[in-house]
Motif scaffolding. Structure first.
Motif, PDB file in Angstrom:
ATOM      1  N   ASP A  31       0.293   3.083  15.874  1.00  0.00           N
ATOM      2  CA  ASP A  31       0.648   4.671  14.781  1.00  0.00           C
ATOM      3  C   ASP A  31      -0.131   4.051  13.926  1.00  0.00           C
ATOM      4  O   ASP A  31       0.200   3.139  12.237  1.00  0.00           O
ATOM      5  N   ASP A  32      -1.739   4.809  13.463  1.00  0.00           N
ATOM      6  CA  ASP A  32      -1.721   4.639  12.172  1.00  0.00           C
ATOM      7  C   ASP A  32      -1.629   5.426  11.050  1.00  0.00           C
ATOM      8  O   ASP A  32      -1.945   5.548   9.618  1.00  0.00           O
ATOM      9  N   ALA A  33      -0.890   6.149  11.420  1.00  0.00           N
ATOM     10  CA  ALA A  33       0.182   6.796  10.116  1.00  0.00           C
ATOM     11  C   ALA A  33       0.940   5.685   9.398  1.00  0.00           C
ATOM     12  O   ALA A  33       2.227   5.582  10.249  1.00  0.00           O
ATOM     13  N   PRO A  34       1.062   5.293   8.276  1.00  0.00           N
ATOM     14  CA  PRO A  34       2.296   4.341   7.679  1.00  0.00           C
ATOM     15  C   PRO A  34       3.694   4.994   7.603  1.00  0.00           C
ATOM     16  O   PRO A  34       4.644   4.966   8.052  1.00  0.00           O
ATOM     17  N   GLU A  35       3.727   5.860   7.559  1.00  0.00           N
ATOM     18  CA  GLU A  35       4.342   6.695   7.988  1.00  0.00           C
ATOM     19  C   GLU A  35       5.988   7.073   8.590  1.00  0.00           C
ATOM     20  O   GLU A  35       6.849   6.359   9.122  1.00  0.00           O
ATOM     21  N   ALA A  54       1.599  -1.747  14.613  1.00  0.00           N
ATOM     22  CA  ALA A  54      -0.116  -2.551  14.285  1.00  0.00           C
ATOM     23  C   ALA A  54      -0.203  -1.290  14.225  1.00  0.00           C
ATOM     24  O   ALA A  54       0.062   0.417  14.064  1.00  0.00           O
ATOM     25  N   GLU A  55      -1.848  -0.612  12.657  1.00  0.00           N
ATOM     26  CA  GLU A  55      -2.098  -0.004  12.201  1.00  0.00           C
ATOM     27  C   GLU A  55      -2.515   0.649  12.915  1.00  0.00           C
ATOM     28  O   GLU A  55      -3.421   1.885  12.808  1.00  0.00           O
ATOM     29  N   ASP A  56      -3.463  -0.061  14.189  1.00  0.00           N
ATOM     30  CA  ASP A  56      -4.899   0.499  14.965  1.00  0.00           C
ATOM     31  C   ASP A  56      -4.626   0.109  16.154  1.00  0.00           C
ATOM     32  O   ASP A  56      -3.294  -0.607  16.240  1.00  0.00           O
ATOM     33  N   GLY A  57      -5.214   0.871  16.434  1.00  0.00           N
ATOM     34  CA  GLY A  57      -5.288   0.276  18.539  1.00  0.00           C
ATOM     35  C   GLY A  57      -5.852  -0.583  18.513  1.00  0.00           C
ATOM     36  O   GLY A  57      -5.397  -1.828  19.557  1.00  0.00           O
ATOM     37  N   GLU A  58      -6.984  -1.138  17.411  1.00  0.00           N
ATOM     38  CA  GLU A  58      -7.388  -2.889  18.050  1.00  0.00           C
ATOM     39  C   GLU A  58      -5.770  -4.085  17.924  1.00  0.00           C
ATOM     40  O   GLU A  58      -6.025  -4.933  17.946  1.00  0.00           O
ATOM     41  N   THR A  59      -5.851  -3.842  16.361  1.00  0.00           N
ATOM     42  CA  THR A  59      -5.071  -4.836  15.580  1.00  0.00           C
ATOM     43  C   THR A  59      -3.673  -4.285  17.179  1.00  0.00           C
ATOM     44  O   THR A  59      -2.595  -5.901  17.442  1.00  0.00           O
ATOM     45  N   PRO A  79      -7.911   6.768  15.364  1.00  0.00           N
ATOM     46  CA  PRO A  79      -9.562   6.609  14.495  1.00  0.00           C
ATOM     47  C   PRO A  79     -10.434   4.911  15.933  1.00  0.00           C
ATOM     48  O   PRO A  79      -9.179   4.027  15.697  1.00  0.00           O
ATOM     49  N   ASN A  80     -10.789   4.640  15.330  1.00  0.00           N
ATOM     50  CA  ASN A  80     -11.609   3.440  15.988  1.00  0.00           C
ATOM     51  C   ASN A  80     -11.726   3.620  18.002  1.00  0.00           C
ATOM     52  O   ASN A  80     -12.319   3.898  19.190  1.00  0.00           O
ATOM     53  N   ASP A  82      -8.919   4.611  20.414  1.00  0.00           N
ATOM     54  CA  ASP A  82      -7.411   5.756  20.705  1.00  0.00           C
ATOM     55  C   ASP A  82      -6.616   5.064  21.503  1.00  0.00           C
ATOM     56  O   ASP A  82      -7.232   4.183  21.877  1.00  0.00           O
ATOM     57  N   GLY A  83      -5.282   5.790  21.851  1.00  0.00           N
ATOM     58  CA  GLY A  83      -3.845   5.454  22.278  1.00  0.00           C
ATOM     59  C   GLY A  83      -4.552   4.742  24.075  1.00  0.00           C
ATOM     60  O   GLY A  83      -4.459   4.588  24.747  1.00  0.00           O
ATOM     61  N   TYR A  84      -5.858   6.037  24.154  1.00  0.00           N
ATOM     62  CA  TYR A  84      -6.011   5.616  26.086  1.00  0.00           C
ATOM     63  C   TYR A  84      -7.035   5.097  25.804  1.00  0.00           C
ATOM     64  O   TYR A  84      -6.609   3.971  27.008  1.00  0.00           O
ATOM     65  N   SER A  85      -7.751   4.314  25.189  1.00  0.00           N
ATOM     66  CA  SER A  85      -8.155   3.216  24.952  1.00  0.00           C
ATOM     67  C   SER A  85      -7.305   1.845  24.938  1.00  0.00           C
ATOM     68  O   SER A  85      -7.903   0.641  25.922  1.00  0.00           O
ATOM     69  N   ALA A  86      -6.919   2.014  23.820  1.00  0.00           N
ATOM     70  CA  ALA A  86      -5.623   1.080  23.893  1.00  0.00           C
ATOM     71  C   ALA A  86      -4.723   1.100  25.081  1.00  0.00           C
ATOM     72  O   ALA A  86      -4.594  -0.482  26.059  1.00  0.00           O
ATOM     73  N   LEU A  87      -4.933   1.701  26.176  1.00  0.00           N
ATOM     74  CA  LEU A  87      -3.963   1.635  27.258  1.00  0.00           C
ATOM     75  C   LEU A  87      -5.290   0.777  28.405  1.00  0.00           C
ATOM     76  O   LEU A  87      -4.556  -0.338  29.131  1.00  0.00           O
ATOM     77  N   MET A  88      -5.778   1.245  28.240  1.00  0.00           N
ATOM     78  CA  MET A  88      -7.604   0.064  29.238  1.00  0.00           C
ATOM     79  C   MET A  88      -6.862  -1.178  28.885  1.00  0.00           C
ATOM     80  O   MET A  88      -7.003  -1.673  30.020  1.00  0.00           O
TER      81      MET A  88
END
Length: 347
Positions: A31-35, A54-59, A79-80, A82-88
């Motif tokens: 999730d890119d939202a720290p809180e 992890a703070e973003d999809g790539e990480t 950003p960069n 998204d969840g769908y791309s991370a899932l793929m």
């Protein structure tokens, strides 16, 4: 996510909570939202999970490959990547393809939920949610995964048993006939009448053909299993010509009927339909299904081989016999090398 404190007696609920990191289930949170990321991580830790953040999809994808978590919770809108791309990306690699994946989003649009499920997500959690809802979703998904794993292990064990009992018998029966008669011919060829030599040679040929078919079927099954595990459907070879069913199916069906000496039991209702399929594959399908129909029905009982074109334009091939039938439980358990009531019928 709505805040809610967890009573002491709820901090280790479910079968997946563990007293220490070594026994904990690992949950990767992307999730890119720290809180949001922090609250989810703290909640999972409180309820006995080992939280990876992890703070973003790539990480997140990199951590999934390195840590092989038991479950992934991933935000959709990032950003960069998204969840769908991370899932793929996770589903594209064998080591991570089966990790349960829960989408996390503030969107409640049904089209978003449908897209997530069609992409291969296992569940969908909508913001805001309570700690109990979060942990319930995690535990529910891990429980389903554990049950699926147990079911798969039971099927593998059953298959292992069938392979160890049925397959060696199927292979040894024709091989023993070949070896026995070949040895007899070698030892006594000078005194055996020519008619008996010819009869023995025919039996050896028949046994060799049976053994060859068993091996070919085993190889075909192995190939099908490998193809079924491909991430995307196989495309037909370019330039594959359509096959006229009436030029292939009757010939193969009659050959099988001849083998069982049941030509009179065979009824053909094959139209001029065409199908786009490799010819050898169609022949194998017809041979195996028709052989099965004759094998498990008695002499004098009809076997109908038919084709049709459905309203949707698809090709339909059917084989109907009047054999002893199968129970609903046996139909549910149909699988490779599985034989039912073998001790009774010796099939």
């Amino acid at each position: 996510m709505a805040e809610e404190s967890a009573p002491d007696n709820e901090r280790a609920i479910g079968p997946f909570a563990g007293p220490g990191k070594q026994g904990m289930k690992k949950v990767l949170v992307i999730d890119d939202a720290p809180e949001i990321r922090m609250v989810i991580g703290e909640t999972l830790t409180l309820f006995g999970f080992d939280a990876l953040l992890a703070e973003d999809g790539e990480t997140g994808v990199r951590l999934a490959r390195e840590q092989l978590p038991d479950l992934i919770i991933c935000d959709i809108n990032m950003p960069n990547m998204d969840g769908y791309s991370a899932l793929m990306s996770v589903r594209s690699e064998a080591r991570t393809a089966t990790i349960p994946f829960i989408f996390l989003s503030g969107a409640v649009d049904k089209s978003d939920i449908r897209r997530g499920m069609e992409s291969g997500a296992d569940d969908y959690l909508t913001k805001p949610f309570t700690p109990k809802e979060l942990v319930a979703a995690v535990n529910s998904r891990l429980a389903k995964t554990a049950e699926l794993k147990r079911h798969t292990e039971r099927e593998i064990e059953e298959l292992r048993g069938n392979l160890s009992l049925a397959l060696p018998h199927e292979l040894r029966t024709p091989l023993n006939g070949i070896l026995g008669l070949a040895s007899l011919l070698v030892d006594d060829y000078e005194t055996i009448p020519r008619t008996e030599i010819l009869e023995s040679a025919r039996f050896i040929q028949h046994s060799a053909q049976r053994l060859h078919r068993l091996i070919e079927n085993f190889l075909a099954y192995s190939q099908i299993e490998l193809m079924s595990r491909q991430p995307s459907p196989l495309a037909l070879p370019s330039g594959l010509p359509p096959i006229a069913a009436h030029q292939i199916i009757p010939t193969v069906a009659r050959a099988v009927a001849d083998r069982f000496r049941r030509q009179a039991d065979l009824t053909l209702d094959v139209g001029s339909d065409v199908v786009r399929l490799p010819e050898d594959n169609l022949k194998k399908i017809v041979e195996e299904l028709v052989d099965n129909a004759f094998k498990f029905s008695a002499h004098g009982q009809p076997v109908l081989v038919a084709t049709a074109t459905t309203e949707a334009g698809s090709f339909q091939f059917s084989v109907t016999d009047r054999g002893r039938g199968m129970t609903p439980d046996q139909i549910r358990r149909i699988g490779p090398h599985v034989q039912f009531e073998r001790k009774t019928f010796e099939q």
